[in-house]
Write an enzyme that holds these catalytic residues in place. Structure first.
Site, PDB file in Angstrom:
ATOM      1  N   GLY A  75      -0.866  12.529   9.099  1.00 59.70           N
ATOM      2  CA  GLY A  75      -1.266  12.792   7.728  1.00 59.70           C
ATOM      3  C   GLY A  75      -0.080  13.099   6.835  1.00 59.70           C
ATOM      4  O   GLY A  75       1.082  12.907   7.235  1.00 59.70           O
TER       5      GLY A  75
ATOM      6  N   ALA B  68      -8.607   0.543   5.406  1.00 59.85           N
ATOM      7  CA  ALA B  68      -9.100  -0.372   6.443  1.00 59.85           C
ATOM      8  C   ALA B  68     -10.192  -1.275   5.867  1.00 59.85           C
ATOM      9  O   ALA B  68     -10.874  -0.918   4.902  1.00 59.85           O
ATOM     10  CB  ALA B  68      -9.658   0.442   7.610  1.00 59.85           C
TER      11      ALA B  68
ATOM     12  N   GLU C 147     -10.189  14.449  17.641  1.00 62.37           N
ATOM     13  CA  GLU C 147      -9.984  15.272  16.431  1.00 62.37           C
ATOM     14  C   GLU C 147     -11.324  15.867  15.953  1.00 62.37           C
ATOM     15  O   GLU C 147     -11.411  17.048  15.620  1.00 62.37           O
ATOM     16  CB  GLU C 147      -9.370  14.351  15.378  1.00 62.37           C
ATOM     17  CG  GLU C 147      -9.030  14.930  14.045  1.00 62.37           C
ATOM     18  CD  GLU C 147      -8.412  13.816  13.177  1.00 62.37           C
ATOM     19  OE1 GLU C 147      -7.237  13.481  13.370  1.00 62.37           O
ATOM     20  OE2 GLU C 147      -9.129  13.287  12.291  1.00 62.37           O
ATOM     21  N   TYR C 148     -12.363  15.025  15.951  1.00 66.14           N
ATOM     22  CA  TYR C 148     -13.680  15.511  15.524  1.00 66.14           C
ATOM     23  C   TYR C 148     -14.138  16.667  16.426  1.00 66.14           C
ATOM     24  O   TYR C 148     -14.644  17.682  15.960  1.00 66.14           O
ATOM     25  CB  TYR C 148     -14.737  14.402  15.646  1.00 66.14           C
ATOM     26  CG  TYR C 148     -14.771  13.336  14.580  1.00 66.14           C
ATOM     27  CD1 TYR C 148     -13.614  12.851  14.000  1.00 66.14           C
ATOM     28  CD2 TYR C 148     -15.976  12.786  14.182  1.00 66.14           C
ATOM     29  CE1 TYR C 148     -13.658  11.842  13.041  1.00 66.14           C
ATOM     30  CE2 TYR C 148     -16.035  11.778  13.224  1.00 66.14           C
ATOM     31  CZ  TYR C 148     -14.870  11.312  12.666  1.00 66.14           C
ATOM     32  OH  TYR C 148     -14.931  10.319  11.732  1.00 66.14           O
TER      33      TYR C 148
ATOM     34  N   LYS D 132      -5.914   5.009  18.700  1.00 70.34           N
ATOM     35  CA  LYS D 132      -6.065   5.847  17.502  1.00 70.34           C
ATOM     36  C   LYS D 132      -7.537   6.191  17.259  1.00 70.34           C
ATOM     37  O   LYS D 132      -7.871   7.301  16.842  1.00 70.34           O
ATOM     38  CB  LYS D 132      -5.471   5.146  16.271  1.00 70.34           C
ATOM     39  CG  LYS D 132      -5.595   5.953  14.971  1.00 70.34           C
ATOM     40  CD  LYS D 132      -4.923   7.293  15.077  1.00 70.34           C
ATOM     41  CE  LYS D 132      -4.871   8.203  13.880  1.00 70.34           C
ATOM     42  NZ  LYS D 132      -5.742   8.117  12.760  1.00 70.34           N
TER      43      LYS D 132
ATOM     44  N   ARG E  52      -1.052   7.840  -0.102  1.00 77.48           N
ATOM     45  CA  ARG E  52      -0.593   9.044   0.618  1.00 77.48           C
ATOM     46  C   ARG E  52       0.279   8.691   1.814  1.00 77.48           C
ATOM     47  O   ARG E  52       1.316   9.310   2.061  1.00 77.48           O
ATOM     48  CB  ARG E  52      -1.813   9.846   1.109  1.00 77.48           C
ATOM     49  CG  ARG E  52      -2.525  10.590   0.032  1.00 77.48           C
ATOM     50  CD  ARG E  52      -3.874  11.065   0.503  1.00 77.48           C
ATOM     51  NE  ARG E  52      -4.757   9.936   0.798  1.00 77.48           N
ATOM     52  CZ  ARG E  52      -6.066  10.027   0.972  1.00 77.48           C
ATOM     53  NH1 ARG E  52      -6.641  11.203   0.946  1.00 77.48           N
ATOM     54  NH2 ARG E  52      -6.811   8.971   1.207  1.00 77.48           N
ATOM     55  N   MET E  53      -0.110   7.671   2.569  1.00 77.25           N
ATOM     56  CA  MET E  53       0.607   7.346   3.810  1.00 77.25           C
ATOM     57  C   MET E  53       1.726   6.330   3.586  1.00 77.25           C
ATOM     58  O   MET E  53       2.825   6.468   4.136  1.00 77.25           O
ATOM     59  CB  MET E  53      -0.391   6.821   4.845  1.00 77.25           C
ATOM     60  CG  MET E  53      -1.475   7.810   5.229  1.00 77.25           C
ATOM     61  SD  MET E  53      -0.855   9.237   6.104  1.00 77.25           S
ATOM     62  CE  MET E  53      -0.645   8.567   7.742  1.00 77.25           C
TER      63      MET E  53
ATOM     64  N   GLY F  60       0.856  -1.191   0.000  1.00 74.68           N
ATOM     65  CA  GLY F  60       0.000   0.000   0.000  1.00 74.68           C
ATOM     66  C   GLY F  60       0.885   1.231   0.000  1.00 74.68           C
ATOM     67  O   GLY F  60       1.523   1.553   1.008  1.00 74.68           O
TER      68      GLY F  60
END
Ligand SMILES: NC(=O)C1=CN([C@@H]2O[C@H](COP(=O)(O)OP(=O)(O)OC[C@H]3O[C@@H](n4cnc5c(N)ncnc54)[C@H](O)[C@@H]3O)[C@@H](O)[C@H]2O)C=CC1
Ligand SMILES: O=C(CO)[C@H](O)[C@H](O)COP(=O)(O)O
Length: 301
Positions: free
Chosen positions: A120, A69, A176-177, A169, A10-11, A7
């Site tokens: 991120g 995920a 975070e929300y 996490k 982006r990460m 994978g």
């Protein structure tokens, strides 16, 4: 150390780049061959299949999964299973549900580490914050890679047994929300309030010494700078929501009230029904019920 990475979006790309920069050997696989090419250009060895990736790695395989995920994690584990034994280690760095991670840790032969990853795309330069669950020996064994991928030795730690990394996490994302919601509400009042304010200047001033300074607030400052103080054409629609939903579900199961996180999640869902349609049935019903119990005026479409 030699690390297989599955994978390279982006990460995963950042995991690969930081490992290569730190002098680790990387074997890279992604279903998207362009992504593999990019990491190969940076110094990784390419693999065209998961079998090939496993074959390229030595006897004690260390494999980092950085795929979306859910099913992709199970698929990758299933394809790798015939190559894995008790001396191998698999790290899942994505946003998997902690219960899935416990199940996977129990069903794979390999040492399994669930690794919550935060930071991120900005982590490319700074490194990530890594919250890791699973067997201690596997965590110790992979420390050189965690040192490279995280901000440094203080940017990662073993939270506890299998599932605990992704559990921490999940809660991180709930926080975070709520933080995003709190900043959003404050700026909404400033935007609609009694002074004609430059919100970029407010955010910049807050970011310099104020109690509420933070990275999210720096991102608010960036948003006002790039979109304008009225946020231009940025729409009222907040996507995502799975990790916040899991946090709320867990809080209900544990009977630990988290009203700010509930509300932040609800606001996200609510944002998706604004627009041309009739809106959310539940809120139309509440409007009517207020008339029912209090004779409050009914708002009509
Ligand atoms: N983007 C972010 O800011 C953060 C993402 N995460 C988590 O990290 C994980 C990866 O996220 P991103 O890199 O943003 O996603 P992404 O969509 O940018 O990259 C995912 C990569 O996985 C590849 N892929 C999908 N299925 C595959 C399979 N079966 N085998 C091999 N490769 C496969 C895709 O081709 C793609 O290159 C997710 O679980 C995400 O929730 C965690 C923290 C932050
Ligand atoms: O884990 C993250 C940040 O910490 C990811 O950006 C995740 O996608 C955020 O959750 P959501 O998509 O529900 O906003």
């Amino acid at each position: 150390m030699e690390l297989g990475i599955v994978g390279l979006g982006r990460m995963g790309q950042i995991v690969a780049d930081r490992c290569l920069d730190a002098g680790h050997d990387v074997v890279a696989y992604d279903v998207d061959s362009d992504a593999v090419e990019e990491v190969t250009a940076a110094g990784a060895r390419p693999a065209e299949t998961l079998d090939e990736l496993a074959g390229e790695l030595g006897a004690e395989k260390r494999i980092w999964l950085m795929v979306p995920a859910g099913e992709p994690v199970d698929m990758a584990l299933e394809d790798l299973s015939e190559h894995l034994d008790g001396e191998d280690i698999v790290i899942d760095g994505g946003n998997s549900h902690f219960e899935d991670s416990v199940r996977r840790a129990e069903s794979t032969e390999a040492g399994y580490l669930d690794c919550g990853t935060s930071g991120g795309p900005a982590g490319a330069e700074l490194g990530f914050s890594l919250m890791i669950g699973g067997p201690e020996w596997a965590y110790e064994e992979c420390t050189p890679v965690f040192d490279a991928v995280a901000t440094g030795p203080d940017g990662h730690d073993r939270m506890g047994p299998s599932g605990s990394g992704h559990y921490v996490k999940m809660v991180h994302n709930g926080v975070e929300y709520a933080l995003m919601q709190a900043y959003g509400e404050g700026f909404e009042l400033l935007h609609n309030g009694r002074y004609d304010l430059d919100l970029e200047a407010v955010a910049r001033t807050w970011n310099n010494g104020a109690v509420i300074r933070s990275w999210l607030l720096e991102l608010c400052e960036e948003a006002f700078r790039e979109e304008g103080g009225d946020l231009g054409d940025v729409a009222d629609h907040v996507a995502g929501g799975s990790t916040g939903t899991w946090t709320v579900q867990e809080s209900l199961e544990q009977e630990v009230p988290l009203p700010l996180i509930y509300q932040a999640l609800a606001e996200r869902f609510a944002s998706r029904s604004t627009g041309d349609g009739p809106g959310r049935f539940s809120r139309r019903l509440a409007n009517r019920l207020r008339y029912g119990f209090g004779r409050h005026e009914i708002e009509r479409m």
